[in-house]
Write a protein that holds these residues in place. Structure first.
Motif, short mmCIF file in Angstrom:
data_model
loop_
_atom_site.label_atom_id
_atom_site.label_comp_id
_atom_site.label_asym_id
_atom_site.label_seq_id
_atom_site.Cartn_x
_atom_site.Cartn_y
_atom_site.Cartn_z
N HIS A 161 0.81 -1.21 0.00
CA HIS A 161 0.00 0.00 0.00
C HIS A 161 0.85 1.27 0.00
N MET A 162 2.17 1.13 0.24
CA MET A 162 3.06 2.30 0.27
C MET A 162 3.49 2.73 -1.12
N LEU A 163 3.23 1.93 -2.14
CA LEU A 163 3.60 2.33 -3.50
C LEU A 163 2.83 3.58 -3.90
N SER A 164 3.48 4.45 -4.64
CA SER A 164 2.83 5.68 -5.08
C SER A 164 1.82 5.38 -6.18
N LYS A 165 0.96 6.36 -6.44
CA LYS A 165 -0.05 6.20 -7.50
C LYS A 165 0.62 6.01 -8.85
N GLN A 166 1.70 6.73 -9.09
CA GLN A 166 2.41 6.59 -10.37
C GLN A 166 3.02 5.19 -10.50
N ALA A 167 3.54 4.67 -9.39
CA ALA A 167 4.13 3.34 -9.43
C ALA A 167 3.07 2.29 -9.76
N TRP A 168 1.90 2.40 -9.12
CA TRP A 168 0.82 1.44 -9.42
C TRP A 168 0.38 1.54 -10.88
N ASN A 169 0.23 2.75 -11.35
CA ASN A 169 -0.20 2.93 -12.74
C ASN A 169 0.82 2.34 -13.71
N GLY A 170 2.11 2.49 -13.37
CA GLY A 170 3.13 1.92 -14.24
C GLY A 170 3.13 0.41 -14.24
N LEU A 171 2.65 -0.18 -13.15
CA LEU A 171 2.67 -1.63 -13.01
C LEU A 171 1.42 -2.31 -13.56
N LEU A 172 0.36 -1.51 -13.82
CA LEU A 172 -0.94 -2.09 -14.13
C LEU A 172 -0.90 -3.03 -15.34
N LYS A 173 -0.34 -2.56 -16.44
CA LYS A 173 -0.37 -3.36 -17.66
C LYS A 173 0.41 -4.65 -17.49
N THR A 174 1.59 -4.56 -16.87
CA THR A 174 2.39 -5.76 -16.63
C THR A 174 1.66 -6.70 -15.68
N LEU A 175 0.96 -6.14 -14.70
CA LEU A 175 0.24 -6.94 -13.71
C LEU A 175 -0.94 -7.66 -14.34
N GLU A 176 -1.55 -7.04 -15.33
CA GLU A 176 -2.71 -7.66 -15.97
C GLU A 176 -2.28 -8.78 -16.94
N GLU A 177 -1.20 -8.57 -17.68
CA GLU A 177 -0.77 -9.57 -18.66
C GLU A 177 0.73 -9.84 -18.50
N PRO A 178 1.13 -10.45 -17.39
CA PRO A 178 2.56 -10.73 -17.20
C PRO A 178 2.97 -11.94 -18.04
N PRO A 179 4.25 -12.10 -18.29
CA PRO A 179 4.71 -13.32 -18.96
C PRO A 179 4.36 -14.55 -18.12
N ALA A 180 4.28 -15.69 -18.78
CA ALA A 180 3.85 -16.91 -18.09
C ALA A 180 4.79 -17.34 -16.98
N HIS A 181 6.05 -16.90 -17.03
CA HIS A 181 7.02 -17.34 -16.04
C HIS A 181 7.10 -16.41 -14.83
N VAL A 182 6.20 -15.42 -14.72
CA VAL A 182 6.27 -14.41 -13.65
C VAL A 182 5.03 -14.48 -12.77
N LYS A 183 5.25 -14.39 -11.46
CA LYS A 183 4.16 -14.29 -10.49
C LYS A 183 4.43 -13.09 -9.58
N PHE A 184 3.36 -12.39 -9.22
CA PHE A 184 3.46 -11.26 -8.29
C PHE A 184 2.77 -11.63 -6.98
N LEU A 185 3.42 -11.29 -5.87
CA LEU A 185 2.87 -11.54 -4.54
C LEU A 185 2.92 -10.24 -3.74
N PHE A 186 1.75 -9.72 -3.39
CA PHE A 186 1.68 -8.47 -2.63
C PHE A 186 1.22 -8.76 -1.20
N ALA A 187 1.80 -8.06 -0.25
CA ALA A 187 1.41 -8.17 1.15
C ALA A 187 1.14 -6.77 1.68
N THR A 188 0.01 -6.59 2.38
CA THR A 188 -0.34 -5.27 2.88
C THR A 188 -1.24 -5.38 4.11
N THR A 189 -1.09 -4.42 5.00
CA THR A 189 -1.98 -4.33 6.15
C THR A 189 -3.12 -3.36 5.89
#
Length: 540
Positions: A139-167
């Motif tokens: 949750h500490m990521l900035s709005k710009q950081a999230w926006n930059g990650l959105l496209k990759t997060l939606e269609e990442p390569p098959a060999h990549v997994k994302f794991l987020f942890a937040t309170t």
């Protein structure tokens, strides 16, 4: 290097879960992951949320293990039970696997940090099955950081997994949440924590009383990490008997600044008995022993809550309660009604808030508890209303000459007209309910305590018949049967009846010769109502 020369590892790190079997209180999540792995339905992004210390980051690492484990023979595939002996498992556990990248979003919040991830995901994993990015405190990521990650997060390569942890999952953009498989990790139950701390104490060769462990589990508030940190402190605080530290409940109470539970029970008893001097003496005694006033108020709140849930019928015993405490709670639960318990809770809660912010906490605590003492000596408001309705409260001379009411006179308490019912609701402080009944209730049957009605406009707060029945029961002291009218004919609402009478009176006035002559002389004049007492005048 020998064990004696190795630096000490705190319990929270030493006993971090190494397999899903070690994860406490998250059975539903483990079952979901097991089914997903078994069926090959693995999401490309996972989000773990929950309070501190419930295992969010540990879960992320366990998922990394589960998806990259190759088994002892090097031929295994993804499994919910990683072997913990193969090279990927050991490298992930030790935090040195080149393809498992952990990032602390609290110190890497900007778009530049995310840009590095976006560039790196294009390349395949070096040795693992999946390249995995574990982003802690997401949750500490900035709005710009999230926006930059959105496209990759939606269609990442098959060999990549994302794991987020937040309170604080509410701070994560909804566009990100919709792209992740979300797991809400539960607070760990106190009994589960107590058992876990017992196993840790045994492994550490520490003697610990069951009550001491239960107190630590309660203080942890569902967090394994917090509880292990407190246990670490308790072991350091404990005295050694035969060479092994001995953690006692008394030491834990002293360490945490908790009030003795027996003292809290005695104070609660004095409050319920309305014994002001005893309450004042006990509060001062606890203060001299070093118990903070806010901790004392918290102990009373916990006791009031425990009595209420005992009265509500919860059978599962609290492991932190002694036999004497359970007997006392059961006794109070049998003597006190829910109304009295709810008022006690509200008084104590208000007192707790006052003490927490007061510049003179001990004085504020005394004043708050004296308020409870005086409230304990007052009769129940519902009883007062019922006694007033039944004529039980009157002057002494009137009471001496009043005849004894017969048991058949209870119907005298009930309103005899619909208008009386509305007035009764107003007097009882149920103005919103009274107004809606007046304006929108068309009556099909009025035979107290039976009432059938049809609403001309919905009640905005739920079930009107239920709410009206409960209010009338509180006001009159008897049960009412309030139902929706079916196809029965209904009378106009009180508001419609009043409007009809007003229009009838207006028509009668307009029909008088004097008014007709005035209206003829002044064609633009209107008949207006001067005030609520229906005094009419002609305005030109």
């Amino acid at each position: 290097m020998s064990d004696s020369t190795q630096p000490y590892r705190v319990l929270a790190r030493k006993y971090r879960p190494q397999s899903f079997g070690d994860l406490l209180g998250q059975d539903a999540m483990v079952q979901t992951l097991a089914n997903a792995i078994k069926r090959g339905r693995l999401a490309h992004a996972f989000l773990m949320t929950g309070v501190r210390g419930v295992g969010k980051t540990s879960t992320a690492r366990l998922i990394a293990k589960a998806l990259n484990c190759v088994g002892p023979d090097g031929q295994g595939g993804p499994t919910i039970d990683p072997c913990c002996v193969c090279e990927p498992c050991r490298a992930i556990a030790e935090g040195r696997h080149i393809d498992i990248i952990e990032m602390d979003a609290a110190s890497h919040t900007g778009i530049d940090d995310v840009r590095e991830i976006i560039e790196a995901v294009r390349y395949a994993a070096v040795s693992a099955r999946y390249k995995m990015y574990i982003i802690d405190e997401a949750h500490m990521l900035s709005k710009q950081a999230w926006n930059g990650l959105l496209k990759t997060l939606e269609e990442p390569p098959a060999h990549v997994k994302f794991l987020f942890a937040t309170t604080e999952v509410n701070k994560v953009p909804i566009t990100v949440l919709s792209r992740c498989q979300r797991f809400d990790l539960r607070r760990i139950p106190a009994d589960v924590l107590t058992a876990h701390f017992g196993r840790v104490a045994q492994a550490e060769a520490v003697n610990a009383e069951e009550e001491a462990l239960a107190l630590i589990a309660r203080a942890a508030e569902g967090s394994a990490r917090d509880g292990l940190s407190i246990l670490d402190q308790a072991i350091a605080h404990a005295e050694s008997g035969d060479g092994a530290p001995h953690v006692t409940a008394a030491q834990v109470r002293d360490m945490l600044g908790l009030s003795d539970r027996g003292s809290v029970r005695r104070l609660m008893a004095a409050l319920l008995e309305g014994d002001g001097p005893a309450v004042m003496a006990m509060v001062r005694d606890q203060h001299e022993l070093g118990v903070e006033p806010v901790a004392l108020m918290r102990g009373l709140l916990e006791t009031a809550h425990a009595v209420t849930v005992a009265k509500a019928g919860r059978n599962a015993p609290d492991p932190a309660q002694s036999v004497e405490e359970r007997e006392a709670l059961a006794d109070w639960a049998s003597q006190l009604g829910f109304g009295a318990l709810h008022r006690l809770w509200q008084l104590l809660l208000k007192g707790h808030d006052e003490v927490a912010t007061a510049i003179m906490p001990i004085e504020a605590c005394e004043m708050a508890l004296l308020r409870v003492v005086h409230a304990a000596s007052m009769p129940d408001p519902g009883d007062i209303a019922r006694m007033l309705a039944g004529g039980a409260l009157m002057a002494p001379e009137a009471a001496a000459s009043a005849p004894v009411a017969s048991t058949q006179g209870s119907s005298a308490r009930l309103p005899q007209r619909v208008e009386d019912l509305v007035e009764l609701l107003w007097q009882a402080g149920r103005g919103q309910l009274a107004q809606h009944f007046h304006d929108c209730a068309a009556i099909a049957r009025f035979a107290p305590p039976e009432l059938a009605l049809r609403l001309t406009r919905p009640w905005p707060h739920g079930d009107f018949a239920r709410d009206l029945a409960m209010a009338l029961k509180d006001v009159t002291g008897g049960a009412w049967q309030v139902r929706e009218a079916g196809a029965e004919p209904v009378e106009p609402t009180l508001m419609e009846q009043e409007a009809a009478r007003a229009e009838q009176a207006r028509s009668a006035i307009l029909a008088t010769p004097v008014v007709q002559a005035a209206m003829a002389a002044f064609p633009d004049a209107e008949l207006v109502e001067d005030d609520p007492s229906a005094q009419w005048s002609i305005a030109t």
